[in-house]
Design a protein around this motif. Structure first.
Motif, PDB file in Angstrom:
ATOM      1  N   ALA A 258      -4.320  29.055  17.520  1.00 29.95           N
ATOM      2  CA  ALA A 258      -4.793  30.537  17.910  1.00 29.95           C
ATOM      3  C   ALA A 258      -6.090  30.982  17.534  1.00 29.95           C
ATOM      4  N   VAL A 259      -6.352  30.645  16.578  1.00 30.07           N
ATOM      5  CA  VAL A 259      -7.646  31.003  15.915  1.00 30.07           C
ATOM      6  C   VAL A 259      -8.771  30.552  16.749  1.00 30.07           C
ATOM      7  N   CYS A 260      -8.618  29.060  16.882  1.00 30.35           N
ATOM      8  CA  CYS A 260      -9.547  28.244  17.792  1.00 30.35           C
ATOM      9  C   CYS A 260      -9.677  28.720  19.172  1.00 30.35           C
ATOM     10  N   LEU A 261      -8.723  29.269  19.811  1.00 28.18           N
ATOM     11  CA  LEU A 261      -8.509  29.735  21.207  1.00 28.18           C
ATOM     12  C   LEU A 261      -8.799  31.154  21.184  1.00 28.18           C
ATOM     13  N   SER A 262      -8.719  31.789  20.101  1.00 29.44           N
ATOM     14  CA  SER A 262      -8.821  33.415  20.218  1.00 29.44           C
ATOM     15  C   SER A 262      -7.832  34.023  21.073  1.00 29.44           C
ATOM     16  N   THR A 263      -6.529  33.586  20.691  1.00 28.61           N
ATOM     17  CA  THR A 263      -5.241  34.198  21.317  1.00 28.61           C
ATOM     18  C   THR A 263      -4.145  34.375  20.256  1.00 28.61           C
ATOM     19  N   ASN A 264      -3.037  34.373  20.824  1.00 29.36           N
ATOM     20  CA  ASN A 264      -1.993  34.631  20.154  1.00 29.36           C
ATOM     21  C   ASN A 264      -1.203  33.370  19.875  1.00 29.36           C
ATOM     22  N   PRO A 265      -0.419  32.974  18.556  1.00 26.91           N
ATOM     23  CA  PRO A 265       0.185  31.990  18.390  1.00 26.91           C
ATOM     24  C   PRO A 265       1.498  31.852  19.161  1.00 26.91           C
ATOM     25  N   VAL A 266       2.140  32.895  19.972  1.00 25.75           N
ATOM     26  CA  VAL A 266       2.912  32.674  20.868  1.00 25.75           C
ATOM     27  C   VAL A 266       2.382  32.097  21.969  1.00 25.75           C
ATOM     28  N   VAL A 267       1.254  32.308  22.353  1.00 22.34           N
ATOM     29  CA  VAL A 267       0.744  31.814  23.480  1.00 22.34           C
ATOM     30  C   VAL A 267       0.586  30.280  23.164  1.00 22.34           C
ATOM     31  N   VAL A 268      -0.021  30.030  22.164  1.00 20.92           N
ATOM     32  CA  VAL A 268      -0.098  28.442  21.981  1.00 20.92           C
ATOM     33  C   VAL A 268       1.075  27.953  22.095  1.00 20.92           C
ATOM     34  N   ARG A 269       2.249  28.464  21.381  1.00 21.11           N
ATOM     35  CA  ARG A 269       3.680  27.731  21.343  1.00 21.11           C
ATOM     36  C   ARG A 269       4.193  27.589  22.722  1.00 21.11           C
ATOM     37  N   ARG A 270       4.045  28.709  23.675  1.00 24.02           N
ATOM     38  CA  ARG A 270       4.515  28.307  24.921  1.00 24.02           C
ATOM     39  C   ARG A 270       3.598  27.283  25.768  1.00 24.02           C
ATOM     40  N   THR A 271       2.416  27.343  25.436  1.00 23.66           N
ATOM     41  CA  THR A 271       1.427  26.417  26.281  1.00 23.66           C
ATOM     42  C   THR A 271       1.956  24.838  25.686  1.00 23.66           C
ATOM     43  N   MET A 272       1.797  24.977  24.534  1.00 24.99           N
ATOM     44  CA  MET A 272       2.320  23.590  24.071  1.00 24.99           C
ATOM     45  C   MET A 272       3.618  23.144  24.120  1.00 24.99           C
ATOM     46  N   ALA A 273       4.591  23.917  24.250  1.00 28.56           N
ATOM     47  CA  ALA A 273       5.859  23.394  24.786  1.00 28.56           C
ATOM     48  C   ALA A 273       5.609  22.640  26.153  1.00 28.56           C
ATOM     49  N   GLY A 274       4.933  22.888  27.056  1.00 26.08           N
ATOM     50  CA  GLY A 274       4.731  22.325  28.346  1.00 26.08           C
ATOM     51  C   GLY A 274       4.235  20.809  28.130  1.00 26.08           C
ATOM     52  N   LEU A 275       3.183  20.591  27.135  1.00 22.16           N
ATOM     53  CA  LEU A 275       2.817  19.292  26.594  1.00 22.16           C
ATOM     54  C   LEU A 275       3.662  18.885  26.054  1.00 22.16           C
ATOM     55  N   ARG A 276       4.685  19.215  25.039  1.00 18.15           N
ATOM     56  CA  ARG A 276       5.469  18.315  24.408  1.00 18.15           C
ATOM     57  C   ARG A 276       6.541  18.125  25.562  1.00 18.15           C
ATOM     58  N   GLU A 277       7.057  18.709  26.489  1.00 19.34           N
ATOM     59  CA  GLU A 277       7.896  18.233  27.456  1.00 19.34           C
ATOM     60  C   GLU A 277       7.481  16.910  28.243  1.00 19.34           C
ATOM     61  N   GLN A 278       6.136  16.795  28.421  1.00 21.48           N
ATOM     62  CA  GLN A 278       5.267  15.908  29.090  1.00 21.48           C
ATOM     63  C   GLN A 278       4.994  14.584  27.928  1.00 21.48           C
ATOM     64  N   GLY A 279       5.242  14.791  26.715  1.00 21.99           N
ATOM     65  CA  GLY A 279       5.205  13.637  25.862  1.00 21.99           C
ATOM     66  C   GLY A 279       3.699  13.482  25.354  1.00 21.99           C
ATOM     67  N   LEU A 280       3.047  14.837  25.480  1.00 25.29           N
ATOM     68  CA  LEU A 280       1.601  14.609  25.047  1.00 25.29           C
ATOM     69  C   LEU A 280       1.543  14.998  23.743  1.00 25.29           C
ATOM     70  N   VAL A 281       2.253  15.825  23.252  1.00 27.53           N
ATOM     71  CA  VAL A 281       2.242  16.447  21.726  1.00 27.53           C
ATOM     72  C   VAL A 281       3.706  16.470  21.176  1.00 27.53           C
ATOM     73  N   ALA A 282       3.535  16.629  19.794  1.00 25.27           N
ATOM     74  CA  ALA A 282       4.876  16.720  19.009  1.00 25.27           C
ATOM     75  C   ALA A 282       4.773  17.718  18.279  1.00 25.27           C
ATOM     76  N   SER A 283       5.906  18.343  17.865  1.00 23.59           N
ATOM     77  CA  SER A 283       5.915  19.322  17.073  1.00 23.59           C
ATOM     78  C   SER A 283       6.883  19.014  15.636  1.00 23.59           C
TER      79      SER A 283
END
Length: 159
Positions: free
Chosen positions: A34-59
């Motif tokens: 969130a600091v890197c992107l100048s946004t809120n951590p909730v926005v990061v988690r929401r966006t990353m969830a889509g990438l996780r569903e596609q198998g691009l990232v893991a949490s």
């Protein structure tokens, strides 16, 4: 026309994640991203969830948890990332309608619609040819040539 910046933002985050993991061996938290992107951590988690569903990232949950890339950089294309984001509209499907009912504008838009569709298809095909490894290599080259590279490296080490 407003440009959708989600793709460039998430590519920024993914390159930060790769560099951070290489340097520290640990994942990046939503707070750090969130600091890197100048946004809120909730926005990061929401966006990353889509990438996780596609198998691009893991949490990883809990202390020391965060986000990691699931695949090597050379196995992730920009097209895959764009698809994971829901196919962010990088190029309009057709020109916008500015004056409802204007026959001239309607004729121009109809004439351009096929051209816009072809350009969009070319853009998507090109995104499928570029990997995160390509972006990382380009970034490294640009950093090496940048006149303020020492300042930029210091900033990168803080994140």
């Amino acid at each position: 026309m407003k440009r959708d910046s989600r793709l460039s933002n998430i590519l920024h985050a993914l390159l930060h994640m790769a560099e951070h993991e290489t340097r520290t061996g640990s994942p990046m938290t939503s707070d750090q991203l969130a600091v890197c992107l100048s946004t809120n951590p909730v926005v990061v988690r929401r966006t990353m969830a889509g990438l996780r569903e596609q198998g691009l990232v893991a949490s990883e949950k809990g202390h020391g948890g965060g986000w990691r890339l699931s695949r090597p950089l050379d196995q992730v294309t920009l097209g895959q990332v764009n698809t994971a984001l829901g196919g962010a509209d990088l190029f309009p499907a057709a020109p916008p309608v500015e004056a409802d009912g204007c026959l001239v504008e309607a004729a121009v838009n109809d004439a351009l619609a096929e051209t816009y569709a072809a350009a969009r298809a070319l853009l998507i095909a090109r995104l499928n040819d570029i990997t995160l490894a390509d972006l990382a290599a380009d970034f490294s080259r640009r950093m090496a040539e940048h006149p303020k590279r020492d300042l930029l490296h210091a900033h990168a080490r803080k994140s």
